[in-house]
Design a protein around this motif. Structure first.
Motif, PDB file in Angstrom:
ATOM      1  N   UNK A  62       0.822  -1.211   0.000  1.00 19.52           N
ATOM      2  CA  UNK A  62       0.000   0.000   0.000  1.00 19.52           C
ATOM      3  C   UNK A  62       0.860   1.267   0.000  1.00 19.52           C
ATOM      4  N   UNK A  63       2.158   1.131   0.144  1.00 20.14           N
ATOM      5  CA  UNK A  63       3.058   2.260  -0.081  1.00 20.14           C
ATOM      6  C   UNK A  63       3.229   2.527  -1.569  1.00 20.14           C
ATOM      7  N   UNK A  64       2.815   1.563  -2.401  1.00 24.82           N
ATOM      8  CA  UNK A  64       3.024   1.635  -3.840  1.00 24.82           C
ATOM      9  C   UNK A  64       1.727   1.772  -4.618  1.00 24.82           C
ATOM     10  N   UNK A  65       0.592   1.372  -4.014  1.00 21.76           N
ATOM     11  CA  UNK A  65      -0.701   1.436  -4.689  1.00 21.76           C
ATOM     12  C   UNK A  65      -1.777   1.540  -3.603  1.00 21.76           C
ATOM     13  N   UNK A  66      -2.946   2.027  -3.967  1.00 17.16           N
ATOM     14  CA  UNK A  66      -3.944   2.332  -2.938  1.00 17.16           C
ATOM     15  C   UNK A  66      -5.354   1.926  -3.317  1.00 17.16           C
ATOM     16  N   UNK A  67      -6.178   1.764  -2.274  1.00 14.23           N
ATOM     17  CA  UNK A  67      -7.622   1.739  -2.371  1.00 14.23           C
ATOM     18  C   UNK A  67      -8.129   3.040  -1.755  1.00 14.23           C
ATOM     19  N   UNK A  68      -9.399   3.398  -2.012  1.00 17.10           N
ATOM     20  CA  UNK A  68      -9.919   4.640  -1.425  1.00 17.10           C
ATOM     21  C   UNK A  68      -9.906   4.607   0.099  1.00 17.10           C
ATOM     22  N   UNK A  69      -9.794   5.778   0.679  1.00 16.13           N
ATOM     23  CA  UNK A  69      -9.972   5.990   2.120  1.00 16.13           C
ATOM     24  C   UNK A  69      -8.883   5.338   2.963  1.00 16.13           C
ATOM     25  N   UNK A  70      -7.659   5.374   2.455  1.00 15.43           N
ATOM     26  CA  UNK A  70      -6.540   4.764   3.190  1.00 15.43           C
ATOM     27  C   UNK A  70      -5.335   5.700   3.258  1.00 15.43           C
ATOM     28  N   UNK A  71      -5.589   7.000   3.287  1.00 10.42           N
ATOM     29  CA  UNK A  71      -4.506   7.991   3.209  1.00 10.42           C
ATOM     30  C   UNK A  71      -3.495   7.872   4.350  1.00 10.42           C
ATOM     31  N   UNK A  72      -3.976   7.735   5.576  1.00  7.88           N
ATOM     32  CA  UNK A  72      -3.065   7.726   6.720  1.00  7.88           C
ATOM     33  C   UNK A  72      -2.139   6.510   6.680  1.00  7.88           C
ATOM     34  N   UNK A  73      -2.715   5.357   6.426  1.00  7.07           N
ATOM     35  CA  UNK A  73      -1.911   4.131   6.377  1.00  7.07           C
ATOM     36  C   UNK A  73      -0.895   4.192   5.238  1.00  7.07           C
ATOM     37  N   UNK A  74      -1.359   4.583   4.050  1.00  2.22           N
ATOM     38  CA  UNK A  74      -0.463   4.653   2.894  1.00  2.22           C
ATOM     39  C   UNK A  74       0.684   5.630   3.144  1.00  2.22           C
ATOM     40  N   UNK A  75       0.375   6.767   3.764  1.00  2.00           N
ATOM     41  CA  UNK A  75       1.406   7.771   4.031  1.00  2.00           C
ATOM     42  C   UNK A  75       2.466   7.229   4.985  1.00  2.00           C
ATOM     43  N   UNK A  76       2.032   6.490   6.012  1.00  2.00           N
ATOM     44  CA  UNK A  76       3.013   5.960   6.961  1.00  2.00           C
ATOM     45  C   UNK A  76       3.898   4.909   6.312  1.00  2.00           C
ATOM     46  N   UNK A  77       3.306   4.061   5.475  1.00  2.00           N
ATOM     47  CA  UNK A  77       4.090   3.000   4.855  1.00  2.00           C
ATOM     48  C   UNK A  77       5.003   3.556   3.771  1.00  2.00           C
ATOM     49  N   UNK A  78       4.557   4.612   3.077  1.00  2.00           N
ATOM     50  CA  UNK A  78       5.442   5.280   2.132  1.00  2.00           C
ATOM     51  C   UNK A  78       6.587   5.973   2.845  1.00  2.00           C
TER      52      UNK A  78
END
Length: 254
Positions: free
Chosen positions: A143-159
């Motif tokens: 999820x640091x590389x691709x996303x589903x909707x409504x996952x901004x916080x998690x994706x940002x931390x993993x990126x």
């Protein structure tokens, strides 16, 4: 130093992928310190593993620097050294609702645990890892590389964790190697503290993966094992995607 005497600290190691990693390293004769905020799950882990001399549990909130400092000190005191830090602890649910409704406190808590936690652990473990020429493995996500909707916080931390990985690799090298792993779908239901009967996944679940199946905790643990071993001595600052090929699969709606 014999491998049986090496010490790994695994955060979030009382359940899920972290528990799988701890068990994998124990089976390969490492001594393991598990740090987890879930005291009950940690105590259950100790009770389930007849390895009291090679397994230690320390209740730890990785977002609290005082607790992190104390946990690292206790781990080194118990083990006499520290050879590997596995930053696995994190708030795993990626969905936090529409961005317009995302509370700052929810965003901040994700950052505190998923990104600040690994930073704090690395900060306090670094002197001990330098002494042992050890390594750090950070657990990111596809999820640091691709996303589903409504996952901004998690994706940002993993990126952010990917960037922290290569920054630490440059700062701590050549004494300490630092890499990250980005798991895809890993079925860890049987490794949860409350696990009982686990229903099998569907054929569709497995078939959609180019590798032909959903991932298992040992798939991630094996990569951890490789990255902290001497076999990976020329690998640092890298992110290893372990997802059965899903991030390479082109998907369009028809």
């Amino acid at each position: 130093m014999e491998q049986a005497q090496k010490v790994a600290l695994v955060t979030g190691g009382a359940r899920g992928i972290g528990r799988g990693i701890a068990g994998y390293l124990l089976r390969r004769h490492w001594r393991v310190v598990v740090c987890d905020v879930d005291k009950a799950a940690g105590e259950q882990l100790l009770a389930s593993e007849d390895l009291a001399d090679r397994l230690q549990f320390i209740e730890t909130d990785v977002s609290d620097e005082a607790q992190v400092r104390q946990a690292v000190a206790r781990a080194v005191e118990w083990g006499g050294r520290l050879d590997a830090l596995i930053n696995n602890a994190g708030l795993a649910d990626p969905f936090t609702g529409p961005v317009e409704e995302l509370e700052l406190s929810v965003w901040q808590r994700r950052l505190d645990v998923n990104l600040t936690g690994p930073f704090l652990m690395a900060k306090h473990a670094a002197p001990h890892l330098r002494e042992s020429a050890g390594s750090i493995v950070n657990m990111s996500s596809t999820r640091a590389l691709q996303s589903e909707p409504d996952s901004e916080a998690y994706a940002a931390t993993k990126g952010g964790l990917l960037a922290l990985t290569h920054a630490l690799a440059i700062s701590l090298g050549p004494d300490v190697r630092v890499n990250s792993i980005s798991p895809g779908w890993i079925d860890v239901r049987a490794l949860q503290a409350e696990a009982t009967d686990v229903a099998p996944l569907s054929e569709t679940d497995h078939r959609q993966h180019p590798a032909g199946r959903v991932g298992r905790a040992d798939d991630i643990a094996a990569m951890v094992w490789f990255l902290i071993s001497g076999e990976a001595g020329f690998i640092t600052g890298q992110n290893m995607v372990v997802d059965g090929g899903m991030t390479r699969k082109m998907i369009y709606e028809e």
